[in-house]
Design a protein around this motif. Structure first.
Motif, PDB file in Angstrom:
ATOM      1  N   ALA A 119       0.944  -0.957   0.039  1.00 39.54           N
ATOM      2  CA  ALA A 119       0.173   0.054   0.006  1.00 39.54           C
ATOM      3  C   ALA A 119       1.017   1.181   0.140  1.00 39.54           C
ATOM      4  CB  ALA A 119      -0.778   0.062   1.308  1.00 39.54           C
ATOM      5  N   ASN A 179      -0.197   4.253   1.033  1.00 36.54           N
ATOM      6  CA  ASN A 179      -0.291   4.851   2.197  1.00 36.54           C
ATOM      7  C   ASN A 179      -1.746   4.374   2.547  1.00 36.54           C
ATOM      8  OD1 ASN A 179      -2.842   6.859   1.210  1.00 36.54           O
ATOM      9  ND2 ASN A 179      -1.023   7.192   0.046  1.00 36.54           N
ATOM     10  N   LEU A 180      -2.328   4.886   3.808  1.00 39.86           N
ATOM     11  CA  LEU A 180      -3.526   4.414   4.419  1.00 39.86           C
ATOM     12  C   LEU A 180      -4.673   5.672   4.628  1.00 39.86           C
ATOM     13  CD1 LEU A 180      -2.104   2.292   7.158  1.00 39.86           C
ATOM     14  CD2 LEU A 180      -2.699   1.541   5.024  1.00 39.86           C
ATOM     15  N   GLY A 183      -6.978   4.570   1.151  1.00 37.47           N
ATOM     16  CA  GLY A 183      -7.344   3.845   2.216  1.00 37.47           C
ATOM     17  C   GLY A 183      -8.647   2.922   1.765  1.00 37.47           C
ATOM     18  N   ASN A 210       2.243  -1.381   4.371  1.00 34.51           N
ATOM     19  CA  ASN A 210       2.246  -0.132   4.228  1.00 34.51           C
ATOM     20  C   ASN A 210       3.766   0.325   3.947  1.00 34.51           C
ATOM     21  OD1 ASN A 210       1.809   2.588   3.952  1.00 34.51           O
ATOM     22  ND2 ASN A 210       1.435   2.943   6.032  1.00 34.51           N
ATOM     23  N   THR A 217      -2.206   9.917   9.266  1.00 36.75           N
ATOM     24  CA  THR A 217      -1.501   8.815   9.060  1.00 36.75           C
ATOM     25  C   THR A 217      -0.083   8.663   8.569  1.00 36.75           C
ATOM     26  OG1 THR A 217      -1.373   9.652   6.641  1.00 36.75           O
ATOM     27  CG2 THR A 217      -3.593   8.210   7.543  1.00 36.75           C
TER      28      THR A 217
END
Length: 102
Positions: A33, A35-36, A53, A69, A101
């Motif tokens: 990922a 980012n979240l 997200g 992540n 985040t």
């Protein structure tokens, strides 16, 4: 590898493709990922537009896999940078653009 991030053209088709790559019995695909981030507030009324997200959550739910992540705030990035760039961990920090985040 499957890399999930914000995608303003995210679709059911893309969800199916990512899920199939990640959930096949023979799959050893890496799942990352960027980012979240839930989203960003825009406009004078602070409307929330989806970020990475929600796209990530859909792929994780459909595939039954959890992504790593690799963005700011993730457990992976700082140790990787310290090791790869031979940095002093006691004198290294990452500054992000979000309090929730990063």
């Amino acid at each position: 590898a499957v890399v999930a991030g914000v995608d303003d053209t995210f679709s059911y088709r893309k969800l199916c493709i990512a899920s199939l790559y990640l959930s096949s019995r023979e799959s050893n695909a890496i799942f990352m990922a960027t980012n979240l981030d839930v989203g960003d507030r825009v406009g004078s009324d602070g409307r929330l537009i989806p970020g990475a997200g929600p796209c990530l959550a859909a792929i994780q739910t459909a595939s039954g896999r959890e992504a790593t992540n690799v963005g700011k705030g993730g457990e992976w990035l700082l140790p990787h940078l310290v090791e790869t760039l031979n940095l002093d961990a006691q004198r290294t920090c990452i500054v992000g653009d979000r309090l929730d985040t990063d």
